[in-house]
Design an enzyme around this catalytic site. Structure first.
Site, short mmCIF file in Angstrom:
data_model
loop_
_atom_site.label_atom_id
_atom_site.label_comp_id
_atom_site.label_asym_id
_atom_site.label_seq_id
_atom_site.Cartn_x
_atom_site.Cartn_y
_atom_site.Cartn_z
N TYR A 17 -42.35 9.16 43.27
CA TYR A 17 -43.43 10.03 43.75
C TYR A 17 -44.62 9.27 44.33
O TYR A 17 -45.72 9.80 44.37
CB TYR A 17 -43.95 10.93 42.61
CG TYR A 17 -42.90 11.84 42.03
CD1 TYR A 17 -42.47 12.96 42.73
CD2 TYR A 17 -42.33 11.57 40.78
CE1 TYR A 17 -41.51 13.79 42.20
CE2 TYR A 17 -41.36 12.40 40.25
CZ TYR A 17 -40.96 13.51 40.97
OH TYR A 17 -40.02 14.34 40.45
N TYR A 144 -40.48 21.84 33.69
CA TYR A 144 -39.93 20.73 34.49
C TYR A 144 -38.54 20.42 33.94
O TYR A 144 -38.37 20.28 32.73
CB TYR A 144 -40.81 19.48 34.38
CG TYR A 144 -40.16 18.29 35.07
CD1 TYR A 144 -40.26 18.13 36.44
CD2 TYR A 144 -39.40 17.36 34.35
CE1 TYR A 144 -39.63 17.07 37.09
CE2 TYR A 144 -38.76 16.31 34.98
CZ TYR A 144 -38.88 16.17 36.35
OH TYR A 144 -38.25 15.14 36.99
N ASP A 245 -33.87 22.91 27.05
CA ASP A 245 -33.90 21.56 27.59
C ASP A 245 -34.73 20.70 26.64
O ASP A 245 -35.96 20.73 26.66
CB ASP A 245 -34.51 21.60 28.99
CG ASP A 245 -34.59 20.21 29.63
OD1 ASP A 245 -34.33 19.21 28.93
OD2 ASP A 245 -34.92 20.14 30.83
N LYS A 274 -33.33 11.00 27.70
CA LYS A 274 -34.47 10.15 27.33
C LYS A 274 -34.26 9.38 26.01
O LYS A 274 -33.60 8.36 26.01
CB LYS A 274 -35.75 10.98 27.32
CG LYS A 274 -36.09 11.44 28.73
CD LYS A 274 -37.51 11.91 28.90
CE LYS A 274 -37.86 11.99 30.37
NZ LYS A 274 -38.11 13.32 30.88
C1 LIG Z 1 -37.43 13.89 32.15
C2 LIG Z 1 -36.91 15.26 32.02
C3 LIG Z 1 -35.76 15.66 32.73
C4 LIG Z 1 -35.06 14.78 33.73
O1 LIG Z 1 -34.47 13.66 33.16
P1 LIG Z 1 -34.10 12.39 34.09
O2 LIG Z 1 -33.37 11.48 33.15
O3 LIG Z 1 -35.40 11.85 34.59
O4 LIG Z 1 -33.23 12.91 35.18
C5 LIG Z 1 -35.29 16.95 32.52
N1 LIG Z 1 -35.90 17.78 31.66
C6 LIG Z 1 -36.99 17.43 30.96
C7 LIG Z 1 -37.59 18.39 30.00
C8 LIG Z 1 -37.55 16.16 31.13
O5 LIG Z 1 -38.67 15.82 30.48
#
Ligand SMILES: *Cc1c(COP(=O)(O)O)cnc(C)c1O
Length: 434
Positions: A17, A144, A245, A274
């Site tokens: 970005y 997000y 998520d 993550k």
């Molecule tokens: C970081 C994140 C993603 C994307 O993960 P990447 O490994 O960067 O593709 C998806 N959902 C949430 C809630 C996130 O914080």
């Protein structure tokens, strides 16, 4: 690295970005250990970002390294079509045991965004044999979910992650973000909008996706877990697939193992990423259960239409195995609560500043919401001078430390944020965007 190489990199290697004409000069990092980044010019920075929310046990955790070293020598990669190996089997079994009930099945993928794509495909393929007109997604503002197209489509376009690409992205249905903050009194009226949207769009919606309890990249906003309980019930009533998520929230970050645990609910699909490998290497996982397995089996394809080259890569899943063992090796819950107490105590007084709208803390996440968008480069230049690695974005200056951070290092992060804000008040730091 030598200057020539650094100059090449600064001119030709793109960063997330960032401006391509006037990028924030990237710092040359040569080593990371524990909670410290070591730069080539000799500076040491305390990493208050956990390597973008992933390095929960600190850099170079010995248990993770040892699992990876063993695996590296044995077999760092094999294809996953037609083959299985112990680290993948072991991690899958552990994940299904530790996540909420019913999440018995695991699909491994490369990154968080890809996990979200897979979750969306699962929901659409599930609906195919039941109500094929259900192909769109319902989600909340402020969310997000990643940077691939499907994930972008359920990310709030107002969060600034899609630029002018809107036309390229599938169109989904957005409702307001969960309105009642974490810790505020619950009001059942907060579910009216979700209920109305499900009623109105029930022929079109395959699934409802959101980040449980904490909206991360949408501004570190924490909301009432009762929203999840009520959403679980509503989505079940309408047979809409409920996707949580947990890519940012999973593995203890908010103070519970998973944010869904605050509500005691089990979604139909959960995405993890993550912290899954303790930030050692990219890996994600999509968890689901009988209902989706059987639904996808009833779809015309009879299988899920996804199969990455590096699916369940042995080296990556061995890192996940190491990270899960690391999580068991210390009292992460006590650590996260300790960090939460310090952040609550230390950040609250900053709310008195006229530049600050609000401070918020949950688990090992502390955010200061400013009244205007921040100037990331200017703030970062100041903060690195103070010996900390923090990367403010949007209106948010935040601390997201590894669980193993010492009080001294955590307080260094806090003090540098205090100094940043007082420097801005005095006009010596231009921390807002012009
Ligand atoms: C970081 C994140 C993603 C994307 O993960 P990447 O490994 O960067 O593709 C998806 N959902 C949430 C809630 C996130 O914080």
């Amino acid at each position: 690295m030598n200057n020539e190489l650094l100059t090449f990199a600064r001119n030709h290697v793109w960063h997330p970005y960032d401006s391509l004409k006037d990028p924030i000069p990237a710092l040359d990092v040569v080593r990371a250990a524990g909670t410290t980044l070591y730069l080539s010019d000799g500076r040491e920075l305390t990493d208050g970002m956990s390597g973008w929310w992933s390095v929960c046990h600190g850099y170079g955790h010995p248990v993770i390294i040892s699992e990876m070293e063993k695996q590296l020598r044995r077999m760092s990669h094999v294809m996953f079509a037609g083959l299985i190996h112990e680290p993948a089997a072991e991690v899958a079994r552990r994940l299904s045991a530790m996540t909420p009930q019913g999440l018995s099945d695991v699909f491994f993928a490369d990154s968080g965004s890809v996990a979200v794509e897979i979750a969306l495909k699962m929901a659409v393929q599930y609906q195919e044999s039941r109500m094929p007109s259900r192909k769109r997604f319902l989600t909340v503002r402020g969310g997000y979910h990643g940077d691939t197209l499907g994930a972008m489509s359920v990310t709030d376009p107002g969060n600034g992650f899609s630029g002018s690409l809107g036309w390229y992205i599938p169109e989904q249905i957005f409702i307001s973000r969960p309105g009642i903050p974490f810790g505020a009194p619950w009001d059942a009226g907060a579910m009216d909008e979700l209920h109305e949207a499900l009623e109105r769009y029930q022929d079109e919606i395959a699934g409802f996706i959101l980040e449980p309890v904490m909206q991360g990249a949408g501004g570190m906003y924490f909301y009432h877990p009762e929203y999840l309980r009520a959403a679980r019930k509503l989505t079940r009533d309408y047979d809409v697939i409920f996707i949580c998520d947990e890519i940012a929230t999973g593995f203890g970050r908010t103070g519970e193992m998973f944010a869904c645990d605050y509500a005691g609910i089990s979604p139909d699909i959960m995405t993890l990423g993550k912290g899954l490998t303790g930030g050692m290497i990219s890996l994600s996982a999509v968890l689901t259960g009988d209902k989706i397995r059987e639904g996808v089996h009833r779809s015309s394809a009879r299988a899920l239409m996804h199969g990455p080259t590096f699916m369940a890569n042995p080296l990556a899943v061995s890192a996940a195995l190491g990270s899960l063992k690391a999580l068991e090796s210390y009292d992460w819950r006590a650590r996260v609560h300790h960090i939460e107490e310090i952040l609550k105590r230390e950040l609250a007084p900053l709310a008195a500043s006229p530049l600050v709208r609000e401070t918020r803390v949950l688990g090992a996440v502390g955010a200061v919401e400013m009244r205007q968008p921040v100037h990331t480069a200017a703030m970062q230049a100041f903060l690195t001078g103070e010996g900390v690695w923090l990367r403010p974005f949007g209106n948010i200056v935040y601390i997201y430390p590894p669980f193993v951070i010492t009080d001294e290092d955590l307080l260094r992060c806090v003090r540098s944020v205090e100094k940043l804000i007082s420097g801005m008040e005095k006009g010596v730091i231009r921390g807002f965007r012009e």
